[in-house]
Motif scaffolding. Structure first.
Motif, PDB file in Angstrom:
ATOM      1  N   ARG A 177      12.150  -3.851   0.962  1.00  0.00           N
ATOM      2  CA  ARG A 177      11.497  -5.175   1.004  1.00  0.00           C
ATOM      3  C   ARG A 177      10.917  -5.555  -0.349  1.00  0.00           C
ATOM      4  NH1 ARG A 177       8.753  -7.171   6.291  1.00  0.00           N
ATOM      5  NH2 ARG A 177       8.798  -8.933   4.892  1.00  0.00           N
ATOM      6  N   THR A 178      10.535  -4.564  -1.152  1.00  0.00           N
ATOM      7  CA  THR A 178      10.036  -4.862  -2.497  1.00  0.00           C
ATOM      8  C   THR A 178      11.175  -5.327  -3.401  1.00  0.00           C
ATOM      9  OG1 THR A 178       8.328  -3.184  -2.257  1.00  0.00           O
ATOM     10  CG2 THR A 178       8.818  -3.909  -4.486  1.00  0.00           C
ATOM     11  N   LEU A 179      12.321  -4.668  -3.298  1.00  0.00           N
ATOM     12  CA  LEU A 179      13.458  -5.013  -4.151  1.00  0.00           C
ATOM     13  C   LEU A 179      14.178  -6.281  -3.691  1.00  0.00           C
ATOM     14  CD1 LEU A 179      14.947  -1.445  -4.694  1.00  0.00           C
ATOM     15  CD2 LEU A 179      13.520  -2.767  -6.269  1.00  0.00           C
ATOM     16  N   ILE A 180      14.319  -6.432  -2.394  1.00  0.00           N
ATOM     17  CA  ILE A 180      15.034  -7.594  -1.824  1.00  0.00           C
ATOM     18  C   ILE A 180      14.126  -8.233  -0.768  1.00  0.00           C
ATOM     19  CG2 ILE A 180      17.183  -8.376  -0.782  1.00  0.00           C
ATOM     20  CD1 ILE A 180      18.375  -5.642  -1.542  1.00  0.00           C
ATOM     21  N   PRO A 181      13.202  -9.099  -1.180  1.00  0.00           N
ATOM     22  CA  PRO A 181      12.199  -9.624  -0.246  1.00  0.00           C
ATOM     23  C   PRO A 181      12.777 -10.591   0.795  1.00  0.00           C
ATOM     24  CG  PRO A 181      11.893 -10.562  -2.422  1.00  0.00           C
ATOM     25  CD  PRO A 181      12.970  -9.546  -2.548  1.00  0.00           C
ATOM     26  N   PHE A 182      13.900 -11.219   0.532  1.00  0.00           N
ATOM     27  CA  PHE A 182      14.434 -12.205   1.474  1.00  0.00           C
ATOM     28  C   PHE A 182      15.295 -11.566   2.552  1.00  0.00           C
ATOM     29  CE2 PHE A 182      17.015 -11.944  -2.356  1.00  0.00           C
ATOM     30  CZ  PHE A 182      18.261 -11.624  -1.845  1.00  0.00           C
ATOM     31  N   ARG A 238       8.680   4.135   4.507  1.00  0.00           N
ATOM     32  CA  ARG A 238       8.616   4.068   3.046  1.00  0.00           C
ATOM     33  C   ARG A 238       9.892   3.463   2.462  1.00  0.00           C
ATOM     34  NH1 ARG A 238       5.924   9.954   1.745  1.00  0.00           N
ATOM     35  NH2 ARG A 238       3.807   9.379   2.340  1.00  0.00           N
ATOM     36  N   LEU A 239      11.052   3.831   3.039  1.00  0.00           N
ATOM     37  CA  LEU A 239      12.328   3.266   2.603  1.00  0.00           C
ATOM     38  C   LEU A 239      12.366   1.757   2.871  1.00  0.00           C
ATOM     39  CD1 LEU A 239      15.195   3.761   1.505  1.00  0.00           C
ATOM     40  CD2 LEU A 239      15.919   4.166   3.862  1.00  0.00           C
ATOM     41  N   GLN A 275       9.696  14.320  13.887  1.00  0.00           N
ATOM     42  CA  GLN A 275       9.859  12.908  14.237  1.00  0.00           C
ATOM     43  C   GLN A 275       8.903  12.027  13.433  1.00  0.00           C
ATOM     44  OE1 GLN A 275       9.197  13.029  18.426  1.00  0.00           O
ATOM     45  NE2 GLN A 275      11.360  13.414  18.912  1.00  0.00           N
ATOM     46  N   VAL A 276       7.672  12.478  13.278  1.00  0.00           N
ATOM     47  CA  VAL A 276       6.691  11.710  12.515  1.00  0.00           C
ATOM     48  C   VAL A 276       7.101  11.660  11.047  1.00  0.00           C
ATOM     49  CG1 VAL A 276       4.282  11.634  11.775  1.00  0.00           C
ATOM     50  CG2 VAL A 276       4.831  12.222  14.131  1.00  0.00           C
ATOM     51  N   ARG A 277       7.558  12.777  10.502  1.00  0.00           N
ATOM     52  CA  ARG A 277       8.030  12.789   9.109  1.00  0.00           C
ATOM     53  C   ARG A 277       9.181  11.808   8.899  1.00  0.00           C
ATOM     54  NH1 ARG A 277       6.196  16.934   5.812  1.00  0.00           N
ATOM     55  NH2 ARG A 277       5.273  18.665   6.951  1.00  0.00           N
ATOM     56  N   GLU A 278      10.125  11.786   9.848  1.00  0.00           N
ATOM     57  CA  GLU A 278      11.262  10.869   9.737  1.00  0.00           C
ATOM     58  C   GLU A 278      10.802   9.416   9.809  1.00  0.00           C
ATOM     59  OE1 GLU A 278      15.485   9.890  11.994  1.00  0.00           O
ATOM     60  OE2 GLU A 278      14.156  11.435  12.791  1.00  0.00           O
ATOM     61  N   THR A 279       9.856   9.119  10.695  1.00  0.00           N
ATOM     62  CA  THR A 279       9.336   7.756  10.811  1.00  0.00           C
ATOM     63  C   THR A 279       8.651   7.316   9.528  1.00  0.00           C
ATOM     64  OG1 THR A 279       9.013   8.109  13.181  1.00  0.00           O
ATOM     65  CG2 THR A 279       7.860   6.254  12.186  1.00  0.00           C
ATOM     66  N   ILE A 280       7.863   8.202   8.947  1.00  0.00           N
ATOM     67  CA  ILE A 280       7.172   7.874   7.692  1.00  0.00           C
ATOM     68  C   ILE A 280       8.188   7.638   6.580  1.00  0.00           C
ATOM     69  CG2 ILE A 280       5.661   8.820   5.899  1.00  0.00           C
ATOM     70  CD1 ILE A 280       4.075  10.148   8.175  1.00  0.00           C
ATOM     71  N   THR A 281       9.207   8.470   6.514  1.00  0.00           N
ATOM     72  CA  THR A 281      10.244   8.301   5.493  1.00  0.00           C
ATOM     73  C   THR A 281      10.962   6.972   5.655  1.00  0.00           C
ATOM     74  OG1 THR A 281      10.566  10.690   5.453  1.00  0.00           O
ATOM     75  CG2 THR A 281      12.292   9.350   4.461  1.00  0.00           C
ATOM     76  N   LEU A 282      11.288   6.609   6.886  1.00  0.00           N
ATOM     77  CA  LEU A 282      11.960   5.331   7.127  1.00  0.00           C
ATOM     78  C   LEU A 282      11.059   4.142   6.789  1.00  0.00           C
ATOM     79  CD1 LEU A 282      13.858   6.115  10.447  1.00  0.00           C
ATOM     80  CD2 LEU A 282      14.835   5.830   8.157  1.00  0.00           C
TER      81      LEU A 282
END
Length: 103
Positions: A95-100, A89-90, A80-87
């Protein structure tokens, strides 16, 4: 130099001269200070634990360092923690690519 001093007031020029002399005296280390060259040759026989700060002998410190290096770098995480970290990061990538985009 004399032209510059004559343009300044007497108190300013005296302050400059005294300030230069004081700066040269303050640049010297205190007489009780041990030179760095002497400190570099000193053999350190005691150490402190990086975990709790207790005093250790050289042998205890070497054993502790060997134990710390042999343990795994990252502890195992639950799925569960691994999945949360992955989400997270995604989400940061999106947000970096599409900030709005309201994510």
């Amino acid at each position: 130099m004399l032209k510059v001093i004559s343009r300044l007031s007497l108190s300013t020029s005296v302050g400059l001269v005294l300030g230069w002399q004081a700066a040269s005296v303050l640049a010297l280390p205190p007489p009780e200070d041990i030179p760095e060259e002497v400190l570099r040759t000193e053999i350190i026989t005691d150490a402190r634990s990086p975990i709790d700060g207790k005093q250790l002998t050289a042998a205890e410190y070497a054993d502790l360092q060997a134990q710390l290096q042999s343990r795994p770098v990252t502890p195992p995480l639950s799925p569960q923690v691994r999945e949360t970290i992955t989400l997270l990061r995604l989400r940061r990538l999106i947000r970096t690519l599409i900030p709005f985009l309201p994510i």
